[in-house]
Design an enzyme around this catalytic site. Structure first.
Site, PDB file in Angstrom:
ATOM      1  CG  HIS A  33      42.306  37.269  33.357  1.00  0.00           C
ATOM      2  ND1 HIS A  33      41.990  37.420  34.692  1.00  0.00           N
ATOM      3  CD2 HIS A  33      41.140  37.064  32.709  1.00  0.00           C
ATOM      4  CE1 HIS A  33      40.672  37.282  34.841  1.00  0.00           C
ATOM      5  NE2 HIS A  33      40.133  37.072  33.654  1.00  0.00           N
ATOM      6  N   GLY A 125      30.510  43.341  33.231  1.00  0.00           N
ATOM      7  CA  GLY A 125      31.900  43.236  32.790  1.00  0.00           C
ATOM      8  C   GLY A 125      32.350  44.493  32.064  1.00  0.00           C
ATOM      9  CG  ASP A 173      38.617  47.059  35.086  1.00  0.00           C
ATOM     10  OD1 ASP A 173      39.089  46.676  33.998  1.00  0.00           O
ATOM     11  OD2 ASP A 173      38.072  46.289  35.903  1.00  0.00           O
TER      12      ASP A 173
HETATM   13  C1  GLA Z   1      38.784  42.706  35.754  1.00  0.00           C
HETATM   14  C2  GLA Z   1      39.846  43.410  36.583  1.00  0.00           C
HETATM   15  C3  GLA Z   1      40.971  43.936  35.695  1.00  0.00           C
HETATM   16  C4  GLA Z   1      41.505  42.847  34.776  1.00  0.00           C
HETATM   17  C5  GLA Z   1      40.362  42.110  34.074  1.00  0.00           C
HETATM   18  C6  GLA Z   1      40.847  40.916  33.302  1.00  0.00           C
HETATM   19  O1  GLA Z   1      38.140  43.612  34.906  1.00  0.00           O
HETATM   20  O2  GLA Z   1      39.279  44.482  37.298  1.00  0.00           O
HETATM   21  O3  GLA Z   1      41.988  44.485  36.489  1.00  0.00           O
HETATM   22  O4  GLA Z   1      42.319  41.959  35.483  1.00  0.00           O
HETATM   23  O5  GLA Z   1      39.377  41.669  34.991  1.00  0.00           O
HETATM   24  O6  GLA Z   1      41.652  41.314  32.245  1.00  0.00           O
END
Ligand code: GLA
Length: 386
Positions: A33, A125, A173
């Site tokens: 985050h 995730g 990501d």
């Molecule tokens: C998700 C979002 C990313 C990032 C993470 C938390 O994976 O797609 O952009 O913010 O949460 O780190």
């Protein structure tokens, strides 16, 4: 895998695929985050991900089929009128990317038939959706001969997620998937997208992912809410500081000025963003100095901050981490990704991995009532053609 995809393409579309392609999933080692707060992240691409067989067709129709969602059948859309449709479910991801690419002027001017198959657990995730996005952009690049580099692919995929899907995610990501390098994690500064590859030299330890099997969808989670809480905290801090993002602050500067936020919840969110960014910088330095123990301690501190200040963990992830930390040979453990379910990532001594999986799995099942899944993973590379 190539043949499996080719055969399925032939079965579904009654003709040969032009190519078979792959894009990885990702796991974030630390820096959670922080990517929409102008901070640093330290993710790596995985060797598991999404495969697809694809071919152009002679009209303007997109035909998508997923071997993971066979019951949804072939989902079709007109390339010239792409909009998000609930009924299209997972196919909104590739649709969104192609829409964004076309809007940006890339000449995707004919339809495509694509069969997807992912071996990343869905909604875990590990970014199965970003993997599909980046893969689709890569396929368009290959089939239409587009001059688009991998950083641009990451940006377009993030844009699709933000504007088409409606999730205000950061760039982590899509960037880590598009830019993955085998055996390395990516130390990315999301403020300016400068990055550096760092070898994952864990000596005699492995990266173990535990999936809580608690499903979450980013869209219906509190993700966007956390993001606006950080934005509100930043707006308050800007009344006294000349900064553009929380990522610019040191711990000391934050402590000196935090009282201007005047909202206890937003103050906690901002504290996490500031401290987590600093932890990430320290963790990469520790890894480079071969200090795996320190890296592990920072992972544990990261989880505590995500639990207590950012409040995105929940019973399942907390159970996995506390069970992990009660085991022999565990160097560090934390939730990874957006939170609210999904996975944890742990660094575990090679000789202790089997017992770790057995014991943590047992504790989790007893406490939560259903099983977790475990994956011992390696850092893989970005998209490629098989
Ligand atoms: C998700 C979002 C990313 C990032 C993470 C938390 O994976 O797609 O952009 O913010 O949460 O780190």
């Amino acid at each position: 895998m190539k043949e499996k995809l080719q055969q399925e393409f032939l079965r579904i579309f009654g003709r040969e695929a032009q190519g078979v392609y792959f894009a990885p999933g990702r796991v974030n080692l630390i820096g959670e985050h922080t990517d929409y707060n102008g901070g640093h992240v330290f993710p790596c691409a995985l060797t598991i991900g999404t495969y697809a067989a694809a071919a152009k067709n002679a009209d303007h129709t997109l035909r998508f089929y997923s071997m993971n969602f066979e019951e949804k059948g072939v989902i079709t859309a007109d390339l010239r009128e792409l909009k998000k449709e609930e009924a299209h479910d997972w196919a909104n991801y590739p649709k969104g990317v192609l829409k964004v690419m076309r809007d940006a002027g890339y000449q995707v001017d004919m339809g495509m038939d694509i069969v997807y198959y992912g071996n990343i657990p869905n909604s875990s995730g590990l970014s199965s959706s970003a993997s599909v996005e980046v893969l689709t952009a890569y396929i368009a690049r290959e089939l239409f001969g587009l001059a688009v580099d991998f950083v641009e692919i990451a940006k377009l995929s993030q844009k699709a997620e933000n504007e088409f899907i409606g999730v205000n995610c950061g760039i982590m990501d899509q960037f880590s998937i598009a830019m993955g390098k085998a055996g390395h994690a990516i130390f990315l500064d999301t403020a300016d997208l400068s990055y550096e590859y760092a070898p994952i030299a864990l000596k005699d330890a492995k990266i173990v992912i535990a999936s809580s099997n608690k499903k979450r969808g980013l869209g219906d989670s509190k993700y966007n809410e956390r993001r606006s809480e950080c934005e509100a905290a930043l707006a308050s801090l800007k009344t006294v500081l000349n900064i553009q993002s929380l990522g610019e602050l040191s711990e000391e500067e934050f402590e000196k000025n935090r009282s201007v936020i005047r909202d206890i919840v937003k103050e906690k969110r901002a504290k996490h963003a500031v401290y987590e960014n600093r932890r990430t910088i320290k963790a990469v330095a520790a890894l480079k100095a071969n200090d795996i123990e320190e890296f592990g301690k920072l992972m544990i501190a990261s989880h505590e901050s995500l639990r207590d200040d950012y409040e995105v963990t929940g019973k399942e992830l907390d159970t996995l981490v506390s069970a992990a930390l009660s085991q022999e040979g565990v160097i560090g453990s934390r939730m990874t990704g957006a939170g609210f379910g999904g996975c944890t990532v742990s660094i575990v001594k090679t000789g202790a991995v089997d017992a770790f999986i057995k014991n943590v799995g047992g504790i989790y099942k007893d406490k939560i009532g259903y099983a977790a899944d475990f994956y011992v993973v390696d850092a893989g590379c970005g998209p490629y053609t098989l």
